[in-house]
Design an enzyme around this catalytic site. Structure first.
Site, PDB file in Angstrom:
ATOM      1  N   TYR A   7       0.759  -1.062   0.005  1.00  0.00           N
ATOM      2  CA  TYR A   7       0.058  -0.065  -0.038  1.00  0.00           C
ATOM      3  C   TYR A   7       0.873   1.144  -0.020  1.00  0.00           C
ATOM      4  CZ  TYR A   7       1.545   0.020   5.012  1.00  0.00           C
ATOM      5  OH  TYR A   7       2.176  -0.003   5.985  1.00  0.00           O
ATOM      6  N   GLY A   8       2.106   1.212   0.022  1.00  0.00           N
ATOM      7  CA  GLY A   8       2.960   2.277   0.294  1.00  0.00           C
ATOM      8  C   GLY A   8       4.123   2.344  -0.875  1.00  0.00           C
ATOM      9  N   THR A   9       5.350   2.483  -0.283  1.00  0.00           N
ATOM     10  CA  THR A   9       6.716   2.686  -1.323  1.00  0.00           C
ATOM     11  C   THR A   9       6.749   1.518  -2.131  1.00  0.00           C
ATOM     12  OG1 THR A   9       8.137   2.023   0.442  1.00  0.00           O
ATOM     13  CG2 THR A   9       7.306   4.474   0.598  1.00  0.00           C
ATOM     14  N   LEU A  10       5.994   0.411  -1.749  1.00  0.00           N
ATOM     15  CA  LEU A  10       6.397  -0.863  -2.782  1.00  0.00           C
ATOM     16  C   LEU A  10       5.602  -0.850  -3.935  1.00  0.00           C
ATOM     17  CD1 LEU A  10       6.988  -3.412  -0.154  1.00  0.00           C
ATOM     18  CD2 LEU A  10       8.718  -2.535  -1.582  1.00  0.00           C
ATOM     19  N   GLU A  82      11.489  -4.341   5.556  1.00  0.00           N
ATOM     20  CA  GLU A  82      10.437  -3.737   6.498  1.00  0.00           C
ATOM     21  C   GLU A  82      10.855  -3.899   7.748  1.00  0.00           C
ATOM     22  OE1 GLU A  82       9.028  -1.536   4.818  1.00  0.00           O
ATOM     23  OE2 GLU A  82       8.458  -2.384   2.861  1.00  0.00           O
TER      24      GLU A  82
END
Ligand code: PCA
Length: 162
Positions: A7-10, A82
């Protein structure tokens, strides 16, 4: 293979997406776009503007993200990347595809966070270059001391507020 919902930087076009395409880390194959079935607070915080999905269901918005099939090597890489389980914590949650199929995926949540994170703006779709103007700072550019401070939110708060 395991399913991971990012949901983020990936996500595609986000600062850390490349790690999913790097064969040295293992294998990741895009499966589908999806959103969470439950609402969660997605916030951007710390002086490095890091996206965090707070593990507090029924607060915030349904979250948009992408599902990847990953092999055990890539899952192990992502856990280290992470900092699971010391920073983000990988937990299974159901998400819904655009065709309404429901699948269970791993998500990297923040389960331990300062109360004031709940006062931040809640997003539904993270974009590091969104109109929020909160530029993500790559982990390679961070103060190495902060890594240990991240594991102690009280220290981090003091640092951010000072
Ligand atoms: N990376 C993981 C968790 C938050 C982040 O920036 C992701 O994209 O899902």
């Amino acid at each position: 293979m395991e399913k991971v919902f990012v949901y983020g930087t990936l996500k595609r076009n986000q600062p850390n997406h490349d790690v999913l395409n790097d064969g040295k880390n293992g294998k990741a194959t895009f499966l589908a776009e999806a959103n969470t079935i439950q609402k969660y607070p997605l916030v951007i915080s710390t002086k490095y503007n890091i996206p965090f999905l707070l593990h507090k269901a029924s607060t915030g918005h349904l979250i948009n993200g992408e599902i990847y099939n990953v092999d055990t090597k890539m899952l192990a890489f992502l856990d280290e990347f992470e900092n699971h389980p010391n920073f983000y914590v990988r937990q299974k949650t159901c998400v819904k595809l655009t065709n309404d199929d429901i699948v269970e995926c791993w998500i990297y949540f923040l389960t331990n966070y300062p109360d004031n994170f709940l006062q931040l703006k809640y997003f539904s779709d993270y974009d590091s270059s969104g109109t929020h103007g909160l530029a993500y700072v790559s982990r390679y550019l961070r103060d190495p001391q902060d890594v240990s401070q991240f594991l102690n939110w009280n220290n981090l708060n003091k640092k951010v507020c000072s």
